[in-house]
Scaffold this motif. Structure first.
Motif, PDB file in Angstrom:
ATOM      1  N   ASP A  85       0.848  -1.194   0.000  1.00  0.00           N
ATOM      2  CA  ASP A  85       0.000   0.000   0.000  1.00  0.00           C
ATOM      3  C   ASP A  85       0.885   1.246   0.000  1.00  0.00           C
ATOM      4  OD1 ASP A  85       1.019   0.271   2.573  1.00  0.00           O
ATOM      5  OD2 ASP A  85      -0.815  -0.405   3.558  1.00  0.00           O
ATOM      6  N   GLY A  86       0.226   2.395  -0.074  1.00  0.00           N
ATOM      7  CA  GLY A  86       0.905   3.675   0.018  1.00  0.00           C
ATOM      8  C   GLY A  86       1.706   4.058  -1.216  1.00  0.00           C
ATOM      9  N   GLU A  87       2.500   5.109  -1.072  1.00  0.00           N
ATOM     10  CA  GLU A  87       3.289   5.622  -2.184  1.00  0.00           C
ATOM     11  C   GLU A  87       4.320   4.610  -2.664  1.00  0.00           C
ATOM     12  OE1 GLU A  87       5.030   9.371  -1.401  1.00  0.00           O
ATOM     13  OE2 GLU A  87       3.127  10.389  -0.957  1.00  0.00           O
ATOM     14  N   GLU A  88       4.835   3.817  -1.748  1.00  0.00           N
ATOM     15  CA  GLU A  88       5.834   2.825  -2.147  1.00  0.00           C
ATOM     16  C   GLU A  88       5.218   1.779  -3.071  1.00  0.00           C
ATOM     17  OE1 GLU A  88       6.828   1.843   1.820  1.00  0.00           O
ATOM     18  OE2 GLU A  88       8.826   2.807   1.704  1.00  0.00           O
ATOM     19  N   ARG A  89       3.965   1.424  -2.811  1.00  0.00           N
ATOM     20  CA  ARG A  89       3.264   0.495  -3.706  1.00  0.00           C
ATOM     21  C   ARG A  89       3.120   1.102  -5.096  1.00  0.00           C
ATOM     22  NH1 ARG A  89       1.589  -4.775  -4.699  1.00  0.00           N
ATOM     23  NH2 ARG A  89      -0.398  -4.783  -5.802  1.00  0.00           N
ATOM     24  N   VAL A  90       2.739   2.361  -5.159  1.00  0.00           N
ATOM     25  CA  VAL A  90       2.613   3.052  -6.449  1.00  0.00           C
ATOM     26  C   VAL A  90       3.949   3.094  -7.168  1.00  0.00           C
ATOM     27  CG1 VAL A  90       2.123   5.274  -7.543  1.00  0.00           C
ATOM     28  CG2 VAL A  90       0.616   4.424  -5.742  1.00  0.00           C
ATOM     29  N   ASP A  91       5.005   3.431  -6.445  1.00  0.00           N
ATOM     30  CA  ASP A  91       6.337   3.493  -7.053  1.00  0.00           C
ATOM     31  C   ASP A  91       6.774   2.126  -7.569  1.00  0.00           C
ATOM     32  OD1 ASP A  91       6.512   6.169  -6.555  1.00  0.00           O
ATOM     33  OD2 ASP A  91       7.758   5.963  -4.750  1.00  0.00           O
ATOM     34  N   ALA A  92       6.488   1.076  -6.804  1.00  0.00           N
ATOM     35  CA  ALA A  92       6.880  -0.273  -7.231  1.00  0.00           C
ATOM     36  C   ALA A  92       6.157  -0.673  -8.509  1.00  0.00           C
ATOM     37  CB  ALA A  92       6.581  -1.278  -6.119  1.00  0.00           C
ATOM     38  N   LEU A  93       4.869  -0.356  -8.577  1.00  0.00           N
ATOM     39  CA  LEU A  93       4.103  -0.669  -9.793  1.00  0.00           C
ATOM     40  C   LEU A  93       4.640   0.108 -10.988  1.00  0.00           C
ATOM     41  CD1 LEU A  93       0.502  -0.711  -8.301  1.00  0.00           C
ATOM     42  CD2 LEU A  93       1.625  -2.655  -9.417  1.00  0.00           C
ATOM     43  N   THR A  94       4.992   1.367 -10.764  1.00  0.00           N
ATOM     44  CA  THR A  94       5.503   2.191 -11.860  1.00  0.00           C
ATOM     45  C   THR A  94       6.851   1.679 -12.356  1.00  0.00           C
ATOM     46  OG1 THR A  94       4.355   4.123 -10.956  1.00  0.00           O
ATOM     47  CG2 THR A  94       6.077   4.537 -12.570  1.00  0.00           C
TER      48      THR A  94
END
Length: 438
Positions: free
Chosen positions: A175-184
């Protein structure tokens, strides 16, 4: 190697086979279709050939079910019959894969990383140190540089571990921004992998990589990265002659990322303009010239807004501007067989002159190389095989790894050879690199 192409028109699903040298393997259904539309028009073989700008031999060979006709011949026949190219291609039975397919073993590690086995048991998240997203992004950037430098061999060895690293990051951060960064980061990595696989004609694996790249970017809420992935998907679809779908998804994605406000970023204009170029390329190849012109106008508008060549290779994979738009526009002329326009504009249009690139910016090496390959094809077809050969030799020296994967380079070389009485040592070396000579 056979593969399925699920293209759509009003009545059919296309299943075709691409031969390495860039020709279609004919089917009874294709022969039937050409014959049906020719007879509906009330034309003889000779009249269809005349209207298509061909000799009568290729038309007769197609209707007799012979193999080896070039795709551009089908484009010409479709234009003469006033149907889309897709309409001429209908379902047939795929042939078995050759037992000695060399890429099967070479791609084993990549295939395992990209398409992991799936069972019914639960899969636990990776344990150990927290994944370093900065390092993963930097590594992807470094590999992207190798890709754009056509260093395919140096790139290939590290891709499986890079995929596994990004998979672990997505599994670790939930979850969170780290999840978004990992997906990107994983989206960027898979986009790179997909592009490389398209270059080496591993189309099914490329589809898996690019589709996941788009899904990851959409989940991360990054529409520009997702749209950039759609651009890669369009390229893949066109390489597998799914023209209808390529145009459809490009236009639909343009609506999502359209620069609707004054002062939109160069990234948005570049992504939108890049999709317009993909839509135009698909429409031109599918005998839809009106739609192709409209999309080229849209790309030109975006290019003027950008002003100079804009590059954001890692995030949006764009190198877009007036020079790129002009080069891609000439592709349409080559597709419709207007070689004279290609040669004339190459000497007249300001955007295509190297001296103007200090002001407008350079194209990417890939776009520049493709333009010069189109120019070589145009030169040999307008009676200048020597100039065409000079272009081929230059490309072979400049980008040997890229060059040897281009089927159109082999076709152009064969056309040059037919117009020459003798071959130099240099020409034979180019032919051997392209696989034309043993």
């Amino acid at each position: 190697m056979p593969y399925k192409v699920h293209g759509r028109d009003e009545s059919s699903v296309i299943v075709v086979r691409w031969i390495e040298e860039g020709r279609w393997r004919m089917s009874d259904e294709l022969a039937h279709n050409v014959r049906k539309y020719r007879r509906a028009a009330g034309w003889s073989h000779e009249e269809l050939a005349h209207r298509a700008g061909l000799s009568v031999g290729p038309v007769r060979r197609i209707e007799q079910g012979h193999d080896g006709v070039r795709m551009e011949t089908l484009h010409a026949i479709a234009r003469a019959l006033d149907v889309t190219t897709s309409t001429l291609m209908v379902s047939g039975t795929p042939e078995p894969v050759a037992h000695d397919n060399p890429n099967g073993m070479h791609l084993r590690d990549l295939r395992i990383a990209l398409t992991p086995a799936v069972g019914l048991g639960s899969v636990s998240a990776p344990v150990g140190d927290e994944p370093d997203l900065v390092r993963l992004r930097r590594t992807t950037h470094d590999k992207a540089v190798l890709y754009f430098e056509d260093s395919y061999r140096s790139l290939a060895a590290d891709l499986p571990s890079l995929i596994r690293g990004t998979n672990d990051a997505v599994a670790y951060f939930d979850d969170g921004e780290e999840r978004v960064d990992a997906l990107t980061v994983r989206s960027e990595t898979l986009r790179l992998v997909g592009n490389w696989l398209v270059q080496i004609r591993q189309f099914d694996l490329a589809h898996t990589a690019i589709r996941q790249a788009i899904d990851d970017a959409r989940t991360a809420g990054d529409d520009l990265t997702a749209a950039s992935g759609v651009g890669a998907m369009c390229w893949l679809l066109m390489r597998t002659d799914r023209f209808d779908e390529a145009e459809e998804i490009a236009v639909a994605s343009m609506d999502v990322v359209e620069p609707k406000i004054k002062g939109a970023t160069a990234n948005r204009y570049s992504t939108w303009g890049g999709l317009a170029m993909e839509a135009a390329a698909a429409a031109a190849r599918n005998n839809r010239p009106g739609e192709a012109r409209e999309m080229r106008k849209a790309a030109g508008t975006a290019a003027k807004a950008v002003g100079v060549s804009h590059r954001n290779v890692l995030r949006h994979w764009s190198r877009f501007g007036p020079v790129t738009a002009a080069m891609k526009e000439l592709e349409d002329s080559m597709i419709v067989g207007d070689a004279r326009t290609v040669v004339r504009h190459s000497g007249e249009r300001e955007e295509l002159q190297a001296k103007a690139w200090k002001r407008l910016g350079k194209p990417s090496s890939n776009d520049g190389n493709r333009y010069h390959l189109d120019l070589a094809r145009a030169q040999v077809r307008t009676g200048d095989p020597s100039a065409a050969m000079e272009e081929l030799v230059r490309l072979d020296r400049l980008a040997p790894e890229w060059f040897r994967h281009q089927s159109s380079a082999a076709i152009t070389f064969e056309e040059v050879v037919r117009k020459r009485r003798t071959l130099t040592t240099e020409m034979r070396e180019v032919g051997a690199h392209l696989g034309v000579f043993a």
